[in-house]
Design an enzyme around this catalytic site. Structure first.
Site, short mmCIF file in Angstrom:
data_model
loop_
_atom_site.label_atom_id
_atom_site.label_comp_id
_atom_site.label_asym_id
_atom_site.label_seq_id
_atom_site.Cartn_x
_atom_site.Cartn_y
_atom_site.Cartn_z
N ILE A 40 -9.24 -50.72 6.23
CA ILE A 40 -8.21 -51.40 5.45
C ILE A 40 -8.26 -52.85 5.91
O ILE A 40 -8.33 -53.13 7.11
CB ILE A 40 -6.80 -50.77 5.63
CG1 ILE A 40 -5.74 -51.52 4.81
CG2 ILE A 40 -6.37 -50.71 7.09
CD1 ILE A 40 -4.37 -50.80 4.75
N SER A 41 -8.27 -53.79 4.96
CA SER A 41 -8.45 -55.21 5.30
C SER A 41 -7.27 -55.76 6.08
O SER A 41 -6.17 -55.21 6.07
CB SER A 41 -8.65 -56.02 4.03
OG SER A 41 -9.74 -55.54 3.30
N GLN A 42 -7.54 -56.90 6.68
CA GLN A 42 -6.52 -57.64 7.41
C GLN A 42 -5.47 -58.16 6.40
O GLN A 42 -5.84 -58.78 5.42
CB GLN A 42 -7.22 -58.80 8.08
CG GLN A 42 -6.38 -59.63 8.98
CD GLN A 42 -7.19 -60.79 9.55
OE1 GLN A 42 -8.38 -60.94 9.28
NE2 GLN A 42 -6.52 -61.61 10.33
#
Ligand code: SAH
Length: 192
Positions: A40-42
């Site tokens: 999951i992206s930042q």
């Protein structure tokens, strides 16, 4: 889309809902594993990418790399319709469940390889790729509407740049490099 609305949404959206592991660290501004070797992206980057897209309520958006569906929620919130493509079936299924539970009904979830975009519903006002490619797939540029924007991380495993490709009303293309980023590879013909 105005940027303060994006920031309000960013604060309201519970990132924990998109995570299976490390839930207690959801507030930490970094990427986390979501299984199957993906992340999951930042959150700050998701917000940043959403703002750069300059989404409008009438926009049709293509997202390559659904992942957890966290970025998808931002797209669905500020655009009219989102097509999101994911190669890993369990991730696609989970993201679909999460976004339905959040009452988003303006998203089509597609299982498959999005390297060459999604011809069936092209052109798109906005295209966002959330996995890194060796170079910009020309078909993605072709699938942009006049006035369209494509956001894609380009580079190799160690160093990538977030690239913004704009198509003006005459079809002229401008490519600009926004900033260094690090994403998981876009699997397929443009894999890093
Ligand atoms: N924005 C997402 C990031 C997901 S990571 C999030 O915050 O959750 C990138 C995703 O792209 C992974 O789930 C991976 O499976 C998917 N992916 C990689 N190559 C792909 C391809 N060719 N077509 C579609 N999805 C791809």
């Amino acid at each position: 889309m105005n940027t303060s609305a994006t920031k309000v949404f960013f604060k309201q959206l519970n990132r924990q809902l998109f995570m299976e592991q490390y839930k207690d660290l959801a507030h930490v501004d970094r990427a986390f594993p979501i299984g199957f070797g993906q992340t999951i992206s930042q959150p700050s980057l998701v917000l940043y990418m959403t703002e750069i897209l300059e989404l409008k309520p009438n926009h049709k958006v293509l997202e390559i790399g659904t992942g957890s569906g966290y970025q998808t929620a931002f797209l669905a919130q500020f655009a009219n319709w989102v097509y999101t493509v994911e190669t890993i079936e369990p991730l696609k299924k989970k993201a679909e469940e999460r976004l339905k539970a959040l009452n988003y009904y303006n998203i089509d979830f597609i299982l498959g390889d999005g390297t060459y975009g999604l011809k069936d519903y092209a052109p798109y006002d906005r295209i966002i790729v959330t996995a890194a490619a060796r170079e910009i797939p020309a078909t993605l540029i072709e699938q942009l509407s006049p006035g369209g924007r494509l956001l894609i991380p380009v580079g190799n495993k160690d160093a990538q740049d977030l690239s913004l490709i704009s198509k003006d009303s005459e079809g002229t293309i401008t490519v600009s490099t926004i900033k260094p980023v690090r994403f998981v590879p876009l699997v397929g013909d443009f894999e890093i």
